[in-house]
Design a protein around this motif. Structure first.
Motif, PDB file in Angstrom:
ATOM      1  N   LEU A 109       0.800  -1.222   0.000  1.00  0.00           N
ATOM      2  CA  LEU A 109       0.000   0.000   0.000  1.00  0.00           C
ATOM      3  C   LEU A 109       0.830   1.267   0.000  1.00  0.00           C
ATOM      4  O   LEU A 109       0.492   2.210  -0.698  1.00  0.00           O
ATOM      5  N   PRO A 110       1.947   1.360   0.750  1.00  0.00           N
ATOM      6  CA  PRO A 110       2.737   2.590   0.658  1.00  0.00           C
ATOM      7  C   PRO A 110       3.235   2.861  -0.759  1.00  0.00           C
ATOM      8  O   PRO A 110       3.237   3.985  -1.221  1.00  0.00           O
ATOM      9  N   LEU A 111       3.632   1.828  -1.483  1.00  0.00           N
ATOM     10  CA  LEU A 111       4.091   1.999  -2.855  1.00  0.00           C
ATOM     11  C   LEU A 111       2.928   2.415  -3.744  1.00  0.00           C
ATOM     12  O   LEU A 111       3.053   3.306  -4.573  1.00  0.00           O
ATOM     13  N   LEU A 112       1.790   1.787  -3.544  1.00  0.00           N
ATOM     14  CA  LEU A 112       0.620   2.152  -4.318  1.00  0.00           C
ATOM     15  C   LEU A 112       0.259   3.611  -4.140  1.00  0.00           C
ATOM     16  O   LEU A 112      -0.084   4.292  -5.099  1.00  0.00           O
ATOM     17  N   SER A 113       0.345   4.102  -2.945  1.00  0.00           N
ATOM     18  CA  SER A 113      -0.062   5.478  -2.687  1.00  0.00           C
ATOM     19  C   SER A 113       0.808   6.488  -3.422  1.00  0.00           C
ATOM     20  O   SER A 113       0.384   7.600  -3.676  1.00  0.00           O
ATOM     21  N   ALA A 173      -2.700   9.769  -9.172  1.00  0.00           N
ATOM     22  CA  ALA A 173      -2.631  10.640 -10.350  1.00  0.00           C
ATOM     23  C   ALA A 173      -3.292   9.951 -11.530  1.00  0.00           C
ATOM     24  O   ALA A 173      -3.100   8.768 -11.752  1.00  0.00           O
ATOM     25  N   PRO A 174      -4.096  10.689 -12.305  1.00  0.00           N
ATOM     26  CA  PRO A 174      -4.663  10.090 -13.513  1.00  0.00           C
ATOM     27  C   PRO A 174      -3.553   9.692 -14.473  1.00  0.00           C
ATOM     28  O   PRO A 174      -2.485  10.306 -14.474  1.00  0.00           O
ATOM     29  N   SER A 175      -3.807   8.676 -15.298  1.00  0.00           N
ATOM     30  CA  SER A 175      -2.747   8.165 -16.160  1.00  0.00           C
ATOM     31  C   SER A 175      -2.215   9.218 -17.122  1.00  0.00           C
ATOM     32  O   SER A 175      -1.084   9.139 -17.553  1.00  0.00           O
ATOM     33  N   GLY A 176      -2.988  10.227 -17.477  1.00  0.00           N
ATOM     34  CA  GLY A 176      -2.521  11.256 -18.387  1.00  0.00           C
ATOM     35  C   GLY A 176      -1.783  12.393 -17.701  1.00  0.00           C
ATOM     36  O   GLY A 176      -1.169  13.219 -18.353  1.00  0.00           O
ATOM     37  N   ALA A 215       1.232   3.343 -20.646  1.00  0.00           N
ATOM     38  CA  ALA A 215       2.155   2.836 -21.669  1.00  0.00           C
ATOM     39  C   ALA A 215       2.463   1.354 -21.430  1.00  0.00           C
ATOM     40  O   ALA A 215       2.851   0.647 -22.363  1.00  0.00           O
ATOM     41  N   TRP A 216       2.311   0.899 -20.210  1.00  0.00           N
ATOM     42  CA  TRP A 216       2.526  -0.505 -19.833  1.00  0.00           C
ATOM     43  C   TRP A 216       1.243  -1.014 -19.181  1.00  0.00           C
ATOM     44  O   TRP A 216       1.268  -1.570 -18.085  1.00  0.00           O
ATOM     45  N   ALA A 217       0.121  -0.815 -19.854  1.00  0.00           N
ATOM     46  CA  ALA A 217      -1.199  -0.997 -19.245  1.00  0.00           C
ATOM     47  C   ALA A 217      -1.389  -2.323 -18.499  1.00  0.00           C
ATOM     48  O   ALA A 217      -1.802  -2.313 -17.342  1.00  0.00           O
ATOM     49  N   GLY A 218      -1.117  -3.426 -19.144  1.00  0.00           N
ATOM     50  CA  GLY A 218      -1.371  -4.724 -18.504  1.00  0.00           C
ATOM     51  C   GLY A 218      -0.563  -4.923 -17.238  1.00  0.00           C
ATOM     52  O   GLY A 218      -1.112  -5.230 -16.175  1.00  0.00           O
ATOM     53  N   CYS A 219       0.729  -4.738 -17.341  1.00  0.00           N
ATOM     54  CA  CYS A 219       1.584  -4.942 -16.178  1.00  0.00           C
ATOM     55  C   CYS A 219       1.368  -3.850 -15.128  1.00  0.00           C
ATOM     56  O   CYS A 219       1.391  -4.127 -13.928  1.00  0.00           O
ATOM     57  N   ALA A 220       1.153  -2.616 -15.581  1.00  0.00           N
ATOM     58  CA  ALA A 220       0.899  -1.539 -14.620  1.00  0.00           C
ATOM     59  C   ALA A 220      -0.367  -1.823 -13.826  1.00  0.00           C
ATOM     60  O   ALA A 220      -0.428  -1.573 -12.625  1.00  0.00           O
ATOM     61  N   ARG A 221      -1.347  -2.368 -14.483  1.00  0.00           N
ATOM     62  CA  ARG A 221      -2.582  -2.745 -13.795  1.00  0.00           C
ATOM     63  C   ARG A 221      -2.294  -3.884 -12.813  1.00  0.00           C
ATOM     64  O   ARG A 221      -2.736  -3.847 -11.665  1.00  0.00           O
ATOM     65  N   ASP A 222      -1.556  -4.888 -13.259  1.00  0.00           N
ATOM     66  CA  ASP A 222      -1.215  -6.010 -12.379  1.00  0.00           C
ATOM     67  C   ASP A 222      -0.452  -5.547 -11.144  1.00  0.00           C
ATOM     68  O   ASP A 222      -0.605  -6.114 -10.065  1.00  0.00           O
ATOM     69  N   LEU A 223       0.373  -4.525 -11.310  1.00  0.00           N
ATOM     70  CA  LEU A 223       1.189  -4.006 -10.199  1.00  0.00           C
ATOM     71  C   LEU A 223       0.440  -2.994  -9.348  1.00  0.00           C
ATOM     72  O   LEU A 223       0.967  -2.515  -8.351  1.00  0.00           O
ATOM     73  N   GLY A 224      -0.751  -2.622  -9.753  1.00  0.00           N
ATOM     74  CA  GLY A 224      -1.525  -1.664  -8.993  1.00  0.00           C
ATOM     75  C   GLY A 224      -1.136  -0.220  -9.255  1.00  0.00           C
ATOM     76  O   GLY A 224      -1.490   0.676  -8.478  1.00  0.00           O
ATOM     77  N   LEU A 225      -0.423   0.036 -10.360  1.00  0.00           N
ATOM     78  CA  LEU A 225      -0.012   1.407 -10.678  1.00  0.00           C
ATOM     79  C   LEU A 225      -1.135   2.187 -11.355  1.00  0.00           C
ATOM     80  O   LEU A 225      -1.127   3.415 -11.326  1.00  0.00           O
ATOM     81  N   ILE A 226      -2.050   1.479 -12.004  1.00  0.00           N
ATOM     82  CA  ILE A 226      -3.261   2.071 -12.575  1.00  0.00           C
ATOM     83  C   ILE A 226      -4.425   1.156 -12.237  1.00  0.00           C
ATOM     84  O   ILE A 226      -4.235  -0.015 -11.910  1.00  0.00           O
ATOM     85  N   HIS A 227      -5.611   1.684 -12.374  1.00  0.00           N
ATOM     86  CA  HIS A 227      -6.821   0.893 -12.061  1.00  0.00           C
ATOM     87  C   HIS A 227      -7.407   0.300 -13.302  1.00  0.00           C
ATOM     88  O   HIS A 227      -7.280   0.715 -14.365  1.00  0.00           O
TER      89      HIS A 227
END
Length: 111
Positions: free
Chosen positions: A9-13, A18-21, A99-111
Protein backbone atom coordinates in the motif's frame (compact mmCIF):
# COMPACT_ATOMS: atom_id res chain seq x y z
CA UNK A 1 4.74 -14.07 -19.06
CA UNK A 2 3.14 -11.60 -16.69
CA UNK A 3 3.01 -12.97 -13.15
CA UNK A 4 0.64 -11.33 -10.72
CA UNK A 5 2.70 -9.21 -8.37
CA UNK A 6 1.51 -7.62 -5.17
CA UNK A 7 2.51 -4.04 -4.42
CA UNK A 8 2.43 -2.78 -0.87
CA UNK A 9 0.00 0.00 0.00
CA UNK A 10 2.74 2.59 0.66
CA UNK A 11 4.09 2.00 -2.85
CA UNK A 12 0.62 2.15 -4.32
CA UNK A 13 -0.06 5.48 -2.69
CA UNK A 14 2.88 7.01 -4.54
CA UNK A 15 1.37 6.39 -7.95
CA UNK A 16 -2.26 5.35 -7.91
CA UNK A 17 -3.80 8.78 -7.24
CA UNK A 18 -2.63 10.64 -10.35
CA UNK A 19 -4.66 10.09 -13.51
CA UNK A 20 -2.75 8.17 -16.16
CA UNK A 21 -2.52 11.26 -18.39
CA UNK A 22 -1.19 13.54 -15.65
CA UNK A 23 2.54 14.14 -15.49
CA UNK A 24 4.20 12.20 -12.69
CA UNK A 25 5.47 14.20 -9.75
CA UNK A 26 8.77 12.40 -9.27
CA UNK A 27 10.79 9.59 -10.83
CA UNK A 28 9.56 6.14 -9.95
CA UNK A 29 11.69 4.14 -7.52
CA UNK A 30 14.09 1.66 -9.08
CA UNK A 31 12.16 -1.18 -7.46
CA UNK A 32 9.03 -0.22 -9.44
CA UNK A 33 10.92 -0.33 -12.73
CA UNK A 34 12.38 -3.72 -11.77
CA UNK A 35 8.93 -5.11 -10.95
CA UNK A 36 7.61 -3.74 -14.22
CA UNK A 37 10.48 -5.39 -16.13
CA UNK A 38 9.88 -8.64 -14.26
CA UNK A 39 6.30 -8.54 -15.52
CA UNK A 40 7.06 -7.31 -19.06
CA UNK A 41 10.11 -9.41 -19.92
CA UNK A 42 10.79 -11.73 -16.97
CA UNK A 43 13.39 -9.14 -15.95
CA UNK A 44 15.47 -9.58 -19.12
CA UNK A 45 16.78 -6.08 -19.87
CA UNK A 46 18.15 -7.30 -23.22
CA UNK A 47 14.95 -9.04 -24.35
CA UNK A 48 14.49 -9.43 -28.11
CA UNK A 49 11.72 -11.99 -28.42
CA UNK A 50 10.56 -11.13 -31.93
CA UNK A 51 7.30 -9.52 -30.79
CA UNK A 52 8.30 -6.01 -31.97
CA UNK A 53 8.98 -4.72 -28.44
CA UNK A 54 12.41 -4.66 -26.87
CA UNK A 55 14.32 -4.48 -23.65
CA UNK A 56 13.30 -5.03 -20.07
CA UNK A 57 10.31 -2.73 -20.34
CA UNK A 58 9.23 -3.95 -23.81
CA UNK A 59 9.38 -0.58 -25.54
CA UNK A 60 8.24 -0.23 -29.17
CA UNK A 61 11.03 1.27 -31.34
CA UNK A 62 9.02 4.32 -32.52
CA UNK A 63 8.21 5.14 -28.89
CA UNK A 64 11.89 4.69 -28.00
CA UNK A 65 12.85 7.18 -30.72
CA UNK A 66 10.16 9.71 -29.79
CA UNK A 67 11.21 9.63 -26.13
CA UNK A 68 14.88 10.29 -26.96
CA UNK A 69 16.20 6.75 -26.75
CA UNK A 70 18.42 7.09 -29.82
CA UNK A 71 20.89 9.10 -27.75
CA UNK A 72 21.65 5.77 -26.02
CA UNK A 73 21.11 3.01 -28.60
CA UNK A 74 19.16 2.20 -31.73
CA UNK A 75 16.83 -0.13 -29.78
CA UNK A 76 15.99 -0.51 -26.08
CA UNK A 77 17.48 -4.01 -25.77
CA UNK A 78 20.86 -2.61 -26.83
CA UNK A 79 20.90 0.04 -24.09
CA UNK A 80 21.90 -0.60 -20.48
CA UNK A 81 19.18 -0.94 -17.85
CA UNK A 82 19.72 2.57 -16.43
CA UNK A 83 19.31 4.14 -19.87
CA UNK A 84 16.16 2.13 -20.57
CA UNK A 85 14.73 3.47 -17.33
CA UNK A 86 15.70 7.05 -18.23
CA UNK A 87 13.79 6.76 -21.51
CA UNK A 88 10.91 5.01 -19.75
CA UNK A 89 10.62 7.97 -17.38
CA UNK A 90 10.09 10.21 -20.43
CA UNK A 91 7.52 7.78 -21.80
CA UNK A 92 5.79 7.79 -18.41
CA UNK A 93 5.83 11.60 -18.39
CA UNK A 94 4.10 11.61 -21.77
CA UNK A 95 1.75 8.63 -21.46
CA UNK A 96 1.57 7.74 -17.80
CA UNK A 97 1.66 4.15 -16.62
CA UNK A 98 -0.85 3.34 -19.36
CA UNK A 99 2.15 2.84 -21.67
CA UNK A 100 2.53 -0.50 -19.83
CA UNK A 101 -1.20 -1.00 -19.25
CA UNK A 102 -1.37 -4.72 -18.50
CA UNK A 103 1.58 -4.94 -16.18
CA UNK A 104 0.90 -1.54 -14.62
CA UNK A 105 -2.58 -2.75 -13.80
CA UNK A 106 -1.21 -6.01 -12.38
CA UNK A 107 1.19 -4.01 -10.20
CA UNK A 108 -1.53 -1.66 -8.99
CA UNK A 109 -0.01 1.41 -10.68
CA UNK A 110 -3.26 2.07 -12.57
CA UNK A 111 -6.82 0.89 -12.06
Amino acid sequence: MRPLLVVSLPLLSLFALAPSGAPPAAPAPDSVWQRLADCESDGDWHADTGNGYYGGLQIWPPTWREAGGLRYADRPDRAPRRQQIAVAEEIRRRQGWAAWAGCARDLGLIH
